[in-house]
Design a protein around this motif. Structure first.
Motif, PDB file in Angstrom:
ATOM      1  N   SER A  86       5.814  10.282   3.082  1.00 46.21           N
ATOM      2  CA  SER A  86       6.127   8.984   2.507  1.00 46.21           C
ATOM      3  C   SER A  86       7.614   8.821   2.207  1.00 46.21           C
ATOM      4  O   SER A  86       8.177   7.745   2.459  1.00 46.21           O
ATOM      5  CB  SER A  86       5.305   8.767   1.233  1.00 46.21           C
ATOM      6  OG  SER A  86       5.593   7.518   0.643  1.00 46.21           O
ATOM      7  N   SER A 138      -0.838   0.613   0.636  1.00 42.48           N
ATOM      8  CA  SER A 138      -0.046   1.775   0.228  1.00 42.48           C
ATOM      9  C   SER A 138       1.311   1.327  -0.333  1.00 42.48           C
ATOM     10  O   SER A 138       1.753   0.194  -0.134  1.00 42.48           O
ATOM     11  CB  SER A 138       0.162   2.710   1.419  1.00 42.48           C
ATOM     12  OG  SER A 138       0.958   2.080   2.404  1.00 42.48           O
ATOM     13  N   ASP A 139       1.979   2.247  -1.005  1.00 45.03           N
ATOM     14  CA  ASP A 139       3.309   1.958  -1.546  1.00 45.03           C
ATOM     15  C   ASP A 139       4.307   1.664  -0.428  1.00 45.03           C
ATOM     16  O   ASP A 139       5.221   0.849  -0.602  1.00 45.03           O
ATOM     17  CB  ASP A 139       3.802   3.134  -2.389  1.00 45.03           C
ATOM     18  CG  ASP A 139       3.001   3.311  -3.670  1.00 45.03           C
ATOM     19  OD1 ASP A 139       2.361   2.327  -4.110  1.00 45.03           O
ATOM     20  OD2 ASP A 139       3.003   4.429  -4.226  1.00 45.03           O
TER      21      ASP A 139
END
Length: 282
Positions: A86, A138-139
């Motif tokens: 990420s 999601s972020d």
């Protein structure tokens, strides 16, 4: 090549003028001073032209270098969006945002990279029956949407660049305070999303799902909301003037202080709705 030509011609004229002037002075020719003045004027004009060409050629080199560097940054960031970690994807997204803010010429490339990433991560799977409450995005996707909204609101992404997020599952997305006018979101899922104070004027939103969405101070003027689903949504001070809402679902919606003036509501399902001070004129 052009600068070199000017230099050769200027030098030739200068040498010729000085020679003629010297000859005129030695022979006491009355027009020698006039000839000297004309020569000086021609020489000064050539010097100014040469200075302009030099400055333009020097500025062109950094500009092309900057465009090349931006293209390399975009290409590298786009590749890193496929990283497993990420932090790697977030870093790539922030690189795209920086390029998008600094250079409007690269807006199309930045937009394509952002849209490709969002669509890849949120594509609606038609083979899986969706549960009533889908997991939130999601972020990474939220960050990409935030960058997209900021660039559009800042004017770095003009209306001529089409924002297509159709068939994307953006459940739980936070799309607050941004300009998404003219966006294409047909068949998109925005369940549990927060669209407060955003602009969706003239947007293409047919079959879009807004179940349980928070829609406060949002504008949908002239938007296409055919068969859109607003079940259990909270809508306060929203503007849906002239919106095309035929066959839309407004079941159990909380609609307060909204305007639907001149909206098309043929076959809309307004069932168990709680409506306070709603403008339905026309």
């Amino acid at each position: 090549a052009l600068t070199w030509s000017f230099a050769v011609v200027g030098t030739t004229i200068a040498v010729f003028s000085i020679s003629c002037t010297a000859y005129g002075v030695r022979k006491s020719v009355p027009d020698s001073n006039a000839l000297l003045g004309v020569s000086a004027a021609v020489l000064a004009a050539l010097v100014l032209r040469l200075s302009y060409l030099t400055i333009r050629s020097q500025s062109a080199v950094p500009d092309s270098t900057a465009r090349l560097a931006e293209a390399e940054h975009i290409g590298s960031a786009t590749n890193n969006l496929g990283a497993r970690s990420s932090p790697g994807r977030l870093g790539a997204l922030y690189v795209l945002e920086r390029v998008g803010i600094q250079s409007r010429e690269s807006a199309a490339s930045v937009l394509n990279s952002l849209l490709s990433f969002i669509r890849r991560e949120t594509a609606v799977n038609l083979n899986i029956r969706r549960v009533r409450r889908a997991p939130k995005i999601s972020d990474d996707v939220q960050t990409a949407l935030a960058i997209l909204g900021r660039l559009r609101t800042l004017g770095q992404l003009p209306l001529s660049l089409r924002i297509d997020l159709s068939w994307c599952d953006l459940s739980g997305a936070r799309l607050r305070d941004w300009d998404f006018s003219g966006v294409d979101l047909h068949h998109a899922i925005l369940n549990d999303a927060d669209l407060s104070n955003s602009n969706f004027d003239n947007s293409n939103l047919p079959y879009c799902s807004f179940m349980r969405a928070r829609i406060v101070g949002t504008s949908f003027r002239w938007a296409i909301l055919f068969q859109a689903d607003f079940t259990d949504a909270l809508m306060i001070n929203a503007d849906l003037s002239n919106a095309m809402m035929a066959s839309s679902k407004l079941q159990r919606i909380q609609m307060h202080y909204c305007t639907l003036r001149h909206s098309m509501l043929q076959n809309a399902q307004i069932i168990d709705a709680h409506m306070i001070d709603v403008d339905l004129r026309g």
